[in-house]
Enzyme design. Structure first.
Site, PDB file in Angstrom:
ATOM      1  N   GLN A  22      -4.404  -1.721   9.719  1.00  0.00           N
ATOM      2  CA  GLN A  22      -4.230  -2.994   9.029  1.00  0.00           C
ATOM      3  C   GLN A  22      -4.801  -4.136   9.877  1.00  0.00           C
ATOM      4  OE1 GLN A  22      -2.886  -3.563   5.842  1.00  0.00           O
ATOM      5  NE2 GLN A  22      -3.584  -5.652   6.196  1.00  0.00           N
ATOM      6  N   ASP A  25     -10.961   2.603   4.363  1.00  0.00           N
ATOM      7  CA  ASP A  25     -11.285   1.173   4.241  1.00  0.00           C
ATOM      8  C   ASP A  25     -12.800   0.938   4.287  1.00  0.00           C
ATOM      9  OD1 ASP A  25      -9.134  -0.479   3.698  1.00  0.00           O
ATOM     10  OD2 ASP A  25      -8.582  -0.801   5.796  1.00  0.00           O
ATOM     11  N   LYS A  85       0.837  -1.210   0.000  1.00  0.00           N
ATOM     12  CA  LYS A  85       0.000   0.000   0.000  1.00  0.00           C
ATOM     13  C   LYS A  85       0.875   1.264   0.000  1.00  0.00           C
ATOM     14  CE  LYS A  85      -3.597  -2.660   2.245  1.00  0.00           C
ATOM     15  NZ  LYS A  85      -4.373  -3.001   3.455  1.00  0.00           N
TER      16      LYS A  85
END
Ligand code: BQF
Length: 293
Positions: free
Chosen positions: A96, A119, A52
């Site tokens: 994460q 997200d 990422k």
């Protein structure tokens, strides 16, 4: 059979984003900035988060990676989130997953400022998604929609069978594909570990989304001719012939299923790379949204 090439498609999307960023900056706007928090030393998670960061560089975003020890407390993590929530330079951030077991994932996701939740995991954004109100659609479902769109796979009126009911893939995917939207209007059946007569159901599918995490679970005798297959599985299987000691295996027995399929995603190089591209898309959206205030 047409391969749904996530590697190429994500490269195309990243190129489009890079152009858009250049124009955005030329118009006097700030550089989009994504931050990521990773807790602990899970090998796969580190690989994902590094990918990422690298993708941010590729498209001209700024990125910040915050690495916290395995022993980090829930309180410490909530504190880091509180800082990013109000940091005016950070447009969006992610935590994460998965988190260590001593940290309550739901509590963490609920602490993220929904306007920076690129997200799309905060309940506010999940709720908006479910109501078809514009918001951050989480990267994996968003990537699958984008892949189906760019390859002109018809979904309207089709029977989609989703395997798996996770909050990250199965559940949002089934909601999105049943909605009235460009890639949508499907008749959706969601299957999971308690589903009976699974094969009877998958044999009726025009499109199968496999997100159960069981290597090569979907075999050729479970699908009909001309099916479209989206494989979300990425299990690491030991392989001494590989330099890293493993290979990635999907939920679909690719070689045999591909013979019956009109469209199919490979693993690796299918859905996985798309998730990275869509995270960048959400970050650019967060940045542009902010610049309008
Ligand atoms: C590929 C993920 C489970 C749990 C947490 C490219 C990725 C994967 C595969 C990737 C994933 C899976 C990510 C490939 C991000 C997708 O070439 O096939 C990219 O980086 N992913 C994650 O951040 O967290 C996870 C899966």
């Amino acid at each position: 059979m047409i391969l749904l090439d996530g590697r190429k498609t994500s490269a195309d999307i990243k190129e489009e984003i890079a152009l858009e960023v250049r124009e955005f900056k030329n118009n006097g706007n700030k550089t989009p900035h994504l931050a990521a928090i990773i807790v602990g030393n899970n090998g796969a998670s580190i690989t994902y988060v590094n990918a990422k960061v690298k993708a941010c560089e590729r498209v001209g975003f700024e990125s910040t990676l915050i690495r916290l020890s395995e022993k980090t407390t829930e309180e410490d993590l909530l504190n880091e989130i509180a800082i990013l929530n109000v940091d005016n330079d950070v447009d969006g951030f992610i935590v994460q997953l998965p988190l260590p077991k001593h940290i309550d994932e739901q509590k963490i996701l609920m602490a993220i400022n929904p306007d920076k939740d690129v997200d799309g995991f905060h309940p506010t954004n999940v709720g908006k998604m479910a109501l078809n109100i514009p918001t951050f659609i989480s990267a994996t479902p968003f990537g699958i929609l984008e892949l189906l769109d760019r390859y002109n796979v018809e979904t309207s009126g089709k029977h989609v069978v989703v395997l798996g009911r996770s909050h990250i893939v199965g559940s949002p995917m089934s909601i999105l594909l049943s909605q009235k939207r460009k890639v949508g209007n499907a008749t959706v059946t969601m299957c999971h570990s308690r589903t009976k007569n699974l094969k009877e159901i998958t044999l009726q599918a025009d499109i199968i989304i496999a997100a159960i995490g069981i290597p090569e679970f979907i075999k050729a005798d479970m699908v009909k001719e001309h099916v479209t297959v989206i494989d979300v599985g990425i299990t690491r299987v030991a392989d001494s012939s590989k330099k890293n000691g493993f290979r990635l295996v999907g939920d679909v027995a690719f070689d045999e299923v591909a013979k019956k399929a009109d469209f199919i995603t490979p693993v690796p190089g299918g859905v996985g790379p798309m998730t990275i591209a869509m995270l960048l898309k959400n970050t650019l959206l967060a940045c542009k949204r902010k610049s309008q205030n």
